[in-house]
Design an enzyme around this catalytic site. Structure first.
Site, short mmCIF file in Angstrom:
data_model
loop_
_atom_site.label_atom_id
_atom_site.label_comp_id
_atom_site.label_asym_id
_atom_site.label_seq_id
_atom_site.Cartn_x
_atom_site.Cartn_y
_atom_site.Cartn_z
N ASP A 154 -7.36 5.69 -3.99
CA ASP A 154 -6.59 4.55 -3.50
C ASP A 154 -6.17 3.68 -4.68
O ASP A 154 -7.02 3.13 -5.39
CB ASP A 154 -7.45 3.74 -2.51
CG ASP A 154 -6.62 2.75 -1.70
OD1 ASP A 154 -5.49 2.46 -2.10
OD2 ASP A 154 -7.13 2.27 -0.66
N HIS B 174 -3.27 1.30 6.65
CA HIS B 174 -3.38 1.27 5.19
C HIS B 174 -3.11 2.68 4.67
O HIS B 174 -3.55 3.66 5.26
CB HIS B 174 -4.77 0.81 4.76
CG HIS B 174 -4.95 0.77 3.27
ND1 HIS B 174 -4.07 0.11 2.44
CD2 HIS B 174 -5.88 1.33 2.45
CE1 HIS B 174 -4.46 0.25 1.19
NE2 HIS B 174 -5.56 0.99 1.17
N CYS C 281 0.80 -1.23 0.00
CA CYS C 281 0.00 0.00 0.00
C CYS C 281 0.83 1.28 0.00
O CYS C 281 0.52 2.22 -0.73
CB CYS C 281 -0.99 -0.02 1.15
SG CYS C 281 -0.25 -0.03 2.82
#
Length: 503
Positions: free
Chosen positions: A378, A355, A296
């Site tokens: 994202d 995250h 991530c």
């Protein structure tokens, strides 16, 4: 003898006509895009940090070029216009083939050019671009015509023009107020990405390197590799959505291949990366082969690089105790059988200790008023959106107010920071009953680097935007922040929230 004399006279007459015609012909000998780092163009357009000898400018703002002509330009007997082309099939109707006329006075919101200086055979032009111009690499052609002879000549510039979004221009949808914010979210080429837990937050220094040699070309290569035509690159909402998809690789051979297995043979461990430059250069050099491997924070770091490079204010943000809602239920669900054993095939939802994703700044004319400002995006491949692994842009204002029906992917981001953790037990008749719920299991805090500071969050709590979402009635949440209202308003663009000391 008479025949030879007549033929000689015809030759002389033809030669004189040719000389007369060549004297009348107006041709471009060379084009100077004034693209040196010290030139006015790059300084005024805040592009002097780009490591490139090409002309890099921002839309909605004039730039200058110089033409060296074969003779003095006469506006009464000569014509001149510029042409810009971008993409594999430039079309006027798609705004990818631009014809720029020469005018007496420049007007806003259109492509135009004006002579601002003339010295014998040299002409300096001021060129204006509209605030909706398509971003990308343009080829420049200068066309001249002499009205006396109707002769037309063309000259192709040996350098290209790169057009970017303009967050310094009030009319651009990515406009951001405040020089400190612009310096941080557009011009800063290094930063911090946070990880760990909310009780023990670590910081990883990241080299975004958006101005490094070859990175602008690599970022545009990423756009070229997508299925979105160049005509769609005038809208930052569309560009961000494309980049969110193209930074990962499961369905479109994007920049990075994700790997959470712990086995990184044949590639680079995600923890070994310290910046985006090597990743983007390798992807470009190898013609679009996904780089191995990312997780991530790597996806987020590369996304920050690409969007800042293209002119969109962007930051990496870390959510601690981040939920992954796989079925758009807005809850994180855990299932047990009759004897309280986990039902693994149903337990697809999860909560990560942290995250990392991104926020990017833009107006949202496609949404109701008040939904502009920071937008969550994202690039980590988690769930598909309209058939592609991508997420956002989702308005933070919409997430805060619970307007999860607004595009794009707002329910997913809402659940990441705001979902309840629900425990279910299977009954003897195969139905399920809720046996427990946790209201504070998700979204404990969100951290990002402060404007103008490189301090470590573990040393000074006020260097991050740290938010806690506390449940209230009707499933809505009240934002409780560790910053005062003025600072929170500067960072998030909102002020209509309750602000208290975090516990």
């Amino acid at each position: 003898m008479i025949f030879e004399t007549s033929f000689h006279k015809l030759q002389l007459k033809f030669l004189k006509l040719n000389l007369f015609s060549s004297e009348l012909t107006l041709a471009v000998r060379s084009v100077d895009l004034l693209s040196q780092k010290s030139d006015r163009n790059k300084k005024e357009h805040h592009t002097d940090q780009y490591h490139s000898d090409q002309l890099v400018v921002r839309r909605g703002q004039t730039f200058q070029i110089e033409l060296d002509l074969s003779r003095t330009f006469n506006p009464n007997t000569d014509k001149l216009h510029l042409e810009l082309k971008t993409g594999p099939l430039p079309q006027v109707s798609k705004r990818t083939h631009i014809i720029i006329p020469l005018v007496d006075e420049l007007e806003d919101e259109r492509w135009e050019a004006k002579i601002v200086e003339q010295n014998v055979n040299r002409v300096k032009l001021s060129v204006n671009s509209p605030i909706t111009a398509v971003i990308g690499k343009y080829k420049l052609t200068v066309t001249t015509q002499c009205l006396k002879t109707s002769e037309t000549t063309t000259h192709d510039s040996d350098k290209d023009i790169y057009m970017l979004f303009n967050p310094w221009c009030e009319d651009d949808t990515v406009y951001m107020e405040g020089e400190k914010e612009l310096k941080e979210y557009v011009l800063n080429d290094t930063g911090r990405i946070y990880y760990g837990t909310e009780k023990q937050i670590g910081a990883r220094t990241w080299n975004f390197g958006q101005f490094d040699e070859g990175i602008l070309e690599a970022c545009l290569f990423v756009l070229d590799n997508s299925e979105v035509p160049p005509s769609g690159r005038g809208d930052p909402v569309n560009v961000v959505r494309v980049i969110s998809a193209m930074i990962n690789s499961p369905d479109d051979r994007g920049v990075l291949e994700g790997n959470w297995s712990g086995n990184y043979a044949g590639g680079t461990s995600p923890t070994a990366w310290s910046g985006s430059v090597e990743i983007l250069r390798q992807y470009h050099k190898e013609g679009g082969t996904p780089v191995k491997y990312g997780q991530c924070w790597v996806f987020s770091g590369v996304t920050t690089t690409v969007l800042r490079c293209l002119g969109i204010p962007t930051r990496s943000v870390t959510n601690f105790q981040s939920a992954h809602d796989t079925d758009v239920s807005l809850t994180t669900d855990v299932y047990f059988d009759e004897i309280m054993e986990p039902i693994h095939h149903l337990n697809s939802d999860s909560i990560w200790n942290f995250h990392v994703w991104n926020d990017c700044w833009m107006a949202r004319p496609d949404l109701p008023p008040g939904m502009g400002g920071w937008q969550a995006v994202d690039s980590t491949p988690q769930e598909t959106s309209h058939g592609t692994f991508r997420c956002g842009p989702a308005s933070l204002a919409a997430i805060r107010s619970g307007q999860v029906y607004l595009k794009f992917d707002t329910p997913f981001v809402f659940a990441e920071v705001n979902s309840d953790k629900i425990y279910w037990q299977r009954n003897l008749d195969s139905t399920f009953s809720q046996i427990h719920s946790e209201k504070k299991a998700v979204g404990h805090c969100i951290s990002t680097k402060a404007v103008g500071s490189d301090d470590d969050v573990s040393k000074h709590a006020n260097v991050t935007v740290t938010e806690h979402f506390i449940p209230t009635i009707a499933g809505k949440r009240k934002l409780v922040a560790s910053l005062d209202c003025k600072q929170l308003s500067q960072v998030h663009g909102v002020a209509d929230i309750d602000v208290h000391e975090s516990q």
